[in-house]
Design an enzyme around this catalytic site. Sequence first.
Site, mmCIF file in Angstrom:
data_model
loop_
_atom_site.group_PDB
_atom_site.id
_atom_site.type_symbol
_atom_site.label_atom_id
_atom_site.label_comp_id
_atom_site.label_asym_id
_atom_site.label_seq_id
_atom_site.Cartn_x
_atom_site.Cartn_y
_atom_site.Cartn_z
ATOM 1 C CG ASP A 1 -1.756 1.406 1.517
ATOM 2 O OD1 ASP A 1 -2.513 1.328 0.390
ATOM 3 O OD2 ASP A 1 -1.495 1.474 2.611
ATOM 4 C CG LEU A 2 1.252 5.625 -1.817
ATOM 5 C CD1 LEU A 2 3.214 5.549 -1.514
ATOM 6 C CD2 LEU A 2 0.862 6.502 -2.879
ATOM 7 C CG ASP A 3 -1.927 7.283 0.543
ATOM 8 O OD1 ASP A 3 -0.946 8.125 0.227
ATOM 9 O OD2 ASP A 3 -3.401 7.179 -0.186
ATOM 10 C CB SER A 62 -2.488 3.196 -3.775
ATOM 11 O OG SER A 62 -2.681 4.196 -3.415
ATOM 12 C CB ALA A 63 -7.844 3.365 -1.531
ATOM 13 C CB THR A 96 0.328 10.470 1.941
ATOM 14 O OG1 THR A 96 0.637 8.714 1.379
ATOM 15 C CG2 THR A 96 1.154 11.211 0.766
ATOM 16 C CD GLU A 109 -3.422 -1.783 2.814
ATOM 17 O OE1 GLU A 109 -3.577 -0.383 4.238
ATOM 18 O OE2 GLU A 109 -3.621 -1.213 1.415
ATOM 19 C CG ASP A 110 -1.640 2.394 6.937
ATOM 20 O OD1 ASP A 110 -2.003 2.047 5.551
ATOM 21 O OD2 ASP A 110 -1.704 4.021 6.913
ATOM 22 C CE LYS A 116 -4.186 6.060 9.663
ATOM 23 N NZ LYS A 116 -3.576 5.498 10.931
ATOM 24 C CE LYS A 146 -6.319 -0.744 -1.251
ATOM 25 N NZ LYS A 146 -4.760 -0.187 -0.735
HETATM 26 C C1 BG6 Z 1 -5.755 6.027 0.454
HETATM 27 C C2 BG6 Z 1 -5.947 7.218 2.182
HETATM 28 O O1 BG6 Z 1 -4.875 5.059 0.188
HETATM 29 O O2 BG6 Z 1 -6.337 6.754 -0.985
HETATM 30 C C3 BG6 Z 1 -6.582 7.246 2.389
HETATM 31 O O3 BG6 Z 1 -5.598 5.922 2.832
HETATM 32 C C4 BG6 Z 1 -7.467 8.417 0.857
HETATM 33 O O4 BG6 Z 1 -7.459 8.091 3.229
HETATM 34 C C5 BG6 Z 1 -8.053 7.750 -0.821
HETATM 35 O O5 BG6 Z 1 -9.133 8.581 0.791
HETATM 36 C C6 BG6 Z 1 -8.310 7.348 -1.486
HETATM 37 O O6 BG6 Z 1 -7.191 7.938 -2.144
HETATM 38 P P1 BG6 Z 1 -7.480 9.072 -3.071
HETATM 39 O O7 BG6 Z 1 -5.707 10.588 -2.881
HETATM 40 O O8 BG6 Z 1 -7.907 8.994 -4.368
HETATM 41 O O9 BG6 Z 1 -8.052 10.184 -2.869
HETATM 42 MG MG MG Z 2 -2.838 2.767 3.739
#
Ligand code: BG6
Ligand code: MG
Length: 222
Positions: A9-11, A114-115, A17, A169-170, A45, A145
């Site tokens: 995962d990224l964030d 990542s989402a 982030t 993942e976090d 998250k 997710k």
């Molecule tokens: C996830 C984050 O990686 O991405 C969420 O954990 C975030 O907090 C989601 O809402 C969507 O991100 P974005 O950048 O498409 O708004």
């Molecule tokens: Mg995350």
Amino acid sequence: MKTSAVIFDLDGVLTDTAEFHFIAWKAIANKLGVDFDIDDNEKLKGVDRENSLMYIIKKGGIAMEANQFNHLLAEKNEHYLTLINDINPSHLFDGVLTCFTTLKKANIKIGLASASKNAALVINKLGIESSFDFIGDAAAVAHSKPAPDIFLSVAEGLKVKPENCVGVEDAVAGISAIKSANMFAVGIGDAKVLTQAELVFPSMSEFDFGTVLAALLLMSST
Ligand code: BG6
Ligand code: MG
């Protein structure tokens, strides 16, 4: 199990982030008169943009026209983009590059699931684009997710069977996605929160691939 890929995962896993998403959502919630605290953030998250706003308006018992909904989504994203503007390679969490080097040496493929629809931008700012064998596209999967779609799409892109992948993942929603994808789940954060994960490291600097392999071996022998 023959581990062939690790999908990150990224964030909140590769960089901080998650904190910026929190700040931007809190601003939107407070503007709507809805309280938004760390517990709300924990639930959001890994949850995509639309479902995050749905959560906030449901919490506030607010009815909203599609127009305003879309406007708020754009506003949150603009705020988020301002917050991440200065991200650079120094914002990578400690341990990430060492981890990537270890995986490359062991011939393990590296994927990103990542989402976030901003993932490509963030990866670019962090300067780690070339570390990935495949980067998933959150905009291209049907379900976000905790559905397994993004992890499955990355496994497919890497040409590795899901059961031979480890997901990192976090978020609670992210760990659920990894489990639904039939992958081994590694959590980064608090083991009391990430209860579905097979293994949890407090941070990426403590991520140890040897420990992951040992846990996998133990699992397959029982
Ligand atoms: C996830 C984050 O990686 O991405 C969420 O954990 C975030 O907090 C989601 O809402 C969507 O991100 P974005 O950048 O498409 O708004
Ligand atoms: Mg995350």
